[in-house]
Design a protein around this motif. Structure first.
Motif, mmCIF file in Angstrom:
data_model
loop_
_atom_site.group_PDB
_atom_site.id
_atom_site.type_symbol
_atom_site.label_atom_id
_atom_site.label_comp_id
_atom_site.label_asym_id
_atom_site.label_seq_id
_atom_site.Cartn_x
_atom_site.Cartn_y
_atom_site.Cartn_z
ATOM 1 N N UNK A 173 -3.582 18.972 -4.089
ATOM 2 C CA UNK A 173 -3.051 18.886 -2.664
ATOM 3 C C UNK A 173 -3.337 18.199 -2.041
ATOM 4 N N UNK A 174 -5.265 18.301 -1.690
ATOM 5 C CA UNK A 174 -5.723 17.072 -1.209
ATOM 6 C C UNK A 174 -5.713 15.465 -1.375
ATOM 7 N N UNK A 175 -5.190 15.484 -2.929
ATOM 8 C CA UNK A 175 -4.636 14.038 -3.185
ATOM 9 C C UNK A 175 -3.517 13.951 -2.470
ATOM 10 N N UNK A 176 -2.534 14.659 -2.658
ATOM 11 C CA UNK A 176 -1.176 14.388 -2.205
ATOM 12 C C UNK A 176 -1.174 14.478 -0.069
ATOM 13 N N UNK A 177 -1.577 14.943 0.434
ATOM 14 C CA UNK A 177 -2.707 15.084 1.827
ATOM 15 C C UNK A 177 -2.997 13.399 2.078
ATOM 16 N N UNK A 178 -4.203 12.694 1.083
ATOM 17 C CA UNK A 178 -4.529 12.020 1.127
ATOM 18 C C UNK A 178 -3.226 10.471 1.611
ATOM 19 N N UNK A 179 -2.537 10.674 0.766
ATOM 20 C CA UNK A 179 -1.724 9.847 0.175
ATOM 21 C C UNK A 179 -0.385 9.362 1.867
ATOM 22 N N UNK A 180 0.110 10.848 2.089
ATOM 23 C CA UNK A 180 0.287 11.144 3.413
ATOM 24 C C UNK A 180 -0.155 9.845 4.681
ATOM 25 N N UNK A 181 -1.126 10.176 4.347
ATOM 26 C CA UNK A 181 -1.931 9.709 5.617
ATOM 27 C C UNK A 181 -2.401 7.711 5.652
ATOM 28 N N UNK A 182 -2.163 8.596 4.259
ATOM 29 C CA UNK A 182 -2.757 6.875 4.043
ATOM 30 C C UNK A 182 -1.089 6.288 4.708
ATOM 31 N N UNK A 183 0.261 6.824 3.934
ATOM 32 C CA UNK A 183 1.716 6.685 4.439
ATOM 33 C C UNK A 183 1.368 6.325 6.002
ATOM 34 N N UNK A 184 0.909 7.242 6.391
ATOM 35 C CA UNK A 184 1.205 7.165 7.963
ATOM 36 C C UNK A 184 -0.287 6.318 8.408
ATOM 37 N N UNK A 185 -1.035 5.944 8.430
ATOM 38 C CA UNK A 185 -2.020 5.335 8.835
ATOM 39 C C UNK A 185 -1.739 4.052 9.020
ATOM 40 N N UNK A 186 -0.408 3.404 7.345
ATOM 41 C CA UNK A 186 0.033 2.298 7.373
ATOM 42 C C UNK A 186 1.367 2.131 8.421
ATOM 43 N N UNK A 196 1.063 -1.465 0.261
ATOM 44 C CA UNK A 196 -0.804 -0.260 -0.066
ATOM 45 C C UNK A 196 1.033 1.164 0.198
ATOM 46 N N UNK A 197 1.990 1.600 0.832
ATOM 47 C CA UNK A 197 3.074 2.139 1.154
ATOM 48 C C UNK A 197 3.462 2.281 -0.711
ATOM 49 N N UNK A 198 3.847 1.257 -1.032
ATOM 50 C CA UNK A 198 4.713 1.123 -2.083
ATOM 51 C C UNK A 198 3.834 2.135 -3.282
#
Length: 435
Positions: free
Chosen positions: A250-263, A230-232
Motif C-alpha cells: 500500500x505504501x508503494x502504491x500510495x507513493x506511485x500515485x503521489x509521484x504521478x499526482x505531483x508530475x 516518470x509517469x509511464x
C-alpha cells in the motif's frame, strides 16, 4: 515660428509642393525688400520735394500690401502676384534709368533683377521679360520722350553686366533644379524601398512569430518528455508487478500515485509558466532552495531505478529565496537530465551526479557536477545555442538554451559551465530576492 509662417504666407505645403513653398518664401522676401525700398524712396522724395515720385512710390507700397494679402488668400494667386512683382521691378528699374543720373548709382538695383525674374518665371516667360528690359535700356538715349543722362556706352555696359549676371543666375538655377529633381527621384526610390522593407518586415514578423510559436511548442514538448516518462515508469512498475503476481504494498502504491499526482501538477504549472513566460508581472514565491532541488531530483528518480546512476545532494541549512520556483525546477531538470543522458550513453563506471548548494551574501549558488567525461572543447561554446545537440536525433537542442534564457531573462544571471576530462560542472546563481 511667426517668421516662418510669414514667409510661407501661413500655408502648409506637402512634399510634392516643396518648390512652391520655396517660391512663396522668395516672393514674400521680394515684397518685403521692394516695400522697404519704396518706403525709403517715398521719404527721400518727400524730403527733396519730388512729390510726384513720392506719390508713385507710395502707390507701389500700397500695391505690395495688396499682393501680400493675395498670397494669403489663395495659393492660386501666386502666378498673378509673380507677374505683378516682375512687372514692378522691371518698370521701376527702367524708370530709374530714365529719370536718374549715373552719379546717384540707382542702377545698382538692376543686379537684383535677374534673381527676381529667373526665380519666379520659367524660361518661357523670363526671356521675353529680359529682352524687353534690355531693349528699353539700349533705346533710352535715342527715344524723344525723356531726356536721359546715361550715354549709350554706359547703358550698354550696364546691359552687358546684367546679361552676365543673368547667365550666372540662370545656370545656377538650372543646377539647383537638377539637384532638386535628383533629390525628388531619390526620395521616390527611397519611399518605394521603405514600402518594400515595411512589407518584408511584416512578413518577417509573421515568420518570427511562427518560429517562436514552434520553438515554444518544442520547449513544452521537451519539458514534458521527462515528467511523462516518470509517469509511464511509475505505472509500468505497478503493471509489471501485477502481471508477475507480486504483491504491491500500500505504501508503494500510495507513493506511485503521489509521484504521478505531483508530475501532473508540474505539467500544469509548466503550461502556466510558458503562458506567462514573457510577462513581467508574474508572482514570486518564498521557498527553500533545498526543497526545489529535492523536487527536481524526485522527478528524475523513477528514471534512475534501472540504472546505476547515483544522485548525491548535499543540502545546506534552510535557504529561503523569493523567486520563480517552477523556473528553477525547469533549469535543474534540464541540467540533471542532460547529465543522466551522457552517463547512460557513455556507459560510465560508477556514474554519479553531485549537487551542492552554497550560501552567499545576496544569492544562492547551485553546483551540478557529473563524471561523464566532460564536454568536447569544440562543443563547449555552442551548448547554449538553440537546436545544438550532441545527441543526434535523440536531442532537441532546446534544454540548455531554454535554461540559459530563463536565467538571463528572469534572474539576470547566466549559467556557467566548466569541463574537464573527468566531467562537467554547471553553476547556477539564484538571487535571494528578485527586484
Amino acid at each position: 515660428m511667426l517668421i516662418k509662417d510669414f514667409f510661407t504666407s501661413s500655408w502648409s505645403f506637402n512634399e510634392q509642393e516643396r518648390e512652391l513653398r520655396s517660391k512663396f518664401q522668395m516672393m514674400n522676401i521680394a515684397i518685403v525688400l521692394s516695400s522697404t525700398a519704396v518706403v525709403y524712396g517715398t521719404v527721400l522724395n518727400l524730403y527733396k520735394e519730388f512729390f510726384s515720385l513720392a506719390i508713385f512710390e507710395f502707390l507701389l507700397f500700397l500695391a505690395n500690401i495688396v499682393l501680400w494679402y493675395m498670397l494669403r488668400r489663395s495659393k492660386k494667386f501666386y502666378d498673378f502676384v509673380s507677374i505683378a512683382v516682375t512687372a514692378q521691378f522691371t518698370f521701376l528699374l527702367i524708370l530709374l534709368i530714365y529719370i536718374s543720373s549715373p552719379e546717384e548709382m540707382k542702377h545698382t538695383w538692376y543686379f537684383t533683377y535677374p534673381i527676381i525674374i529667373l526665380y519666379f518665371k520659367n524660361e518661357k516667360y523670363a526671356i521675353p521679360w529680359f529682352v524687353f528690359l534690355i531693349s528699353m535700356l539700349l533705346i533710352a538715349p535715342f527715344q524723344p520722350f525723356f531726356e536721359t543722362q546715361y550715354s549709350f556706352f554706359q547703358l550698354f555696359y550696364i546691359s552687358f553686366v546684367l546679361s552676365i549676371v543673368s547667365i550666372i543666375v540662370y545656370f545656377y538655377k538650372v543646377k539647383m533644379d537638377e539637384a532638386t529633381q535628383i533629390i525628388s527621384t531619390q526620395e521616390k526610390i527611397l519611399s518605394k524601398k521603405v514600402v518594400e522593407l515595411t512589407q518584408k518586415d511584416k512578413m518577417l514578423t509573421v515568420q518570427s512569430k511562427q518560429a517562436v510559436m514552434g520553438e515554444m511548442i518544442s520547449m513544452i514538448a521537451h519539458q514534458w518528455r521527462q515528467p511523462l516518462s516518470t509517469v509511464t515508469l511509475s505505472i509500468s512498475n505497478l503493471q509489471v508487478k501485477k502481471l508477475l503476481g507480486e504483491e504491491i504494498e500500500e505504501e508503494e502504491f500510495d507513493q506511485a500515485l503521489e509521484n504521478i499526482s505531483n508530475t501532473v501538477v508540474y505539467l500544469s504549472q509548466t503550461i502556466d509558466d510558458f503562458q506567462t513566460y514573457f510577462r513581467p508581472d508574474k508572482e514570486f514565491s518564498s521557498v527553500d532552495i533545498n526543497e526545489l532541488i529535492e523536487k527536481a531530483i524526485g522527478f528524475v528518480e523513477p528514471r534512475l531505478k534501472k540504472t546505476a546512476i547515483e544522485i548525491k545532494f548535499f543540502p545546506q541549512q534552510r535557504l529561503v529565496v523569493n523567486t520563480y520556483a517552477n523556473e528553477i525546477i525547469q533549469v535543474l531538470l534540464n541540467i540533471i537530465n542532460n547529465a543522466v543522458d551522457e552517463l547512460i550513453s557513455r556507459n560510465i563506471k560508477y556514474p554519479k551526479v553531485v549537487i551542492n548548494v552554497f550560501n552567499r551574501d545576496k544569492e544562492v549558488v547551485i553546483s551540478i557536477a557529473d563524471n561523464a567525461g566532460g564536454i568536447a572543447p569544440e562543443y563547449i561554446d555552442s551548448i547554449f545555442e538553440p537546436y545544438f545537440s550532441t545527441k543526434g536525433k535523440n536531442g532537441t537542442g532546446l534544454g540548455l538554451y531554454m535554461s540559459q534564457m530563463i536565467m538571463q531573462k528572469q534572474f539576470q544571471t547566466a549559467i556557467e559551465v566548466k569541463s574537464t576530462n573527468y566531467g562537467s560542472i554547471f553553476t547556477i546563481v539564484v538571487p535571494k530576492k528578485l527586484a
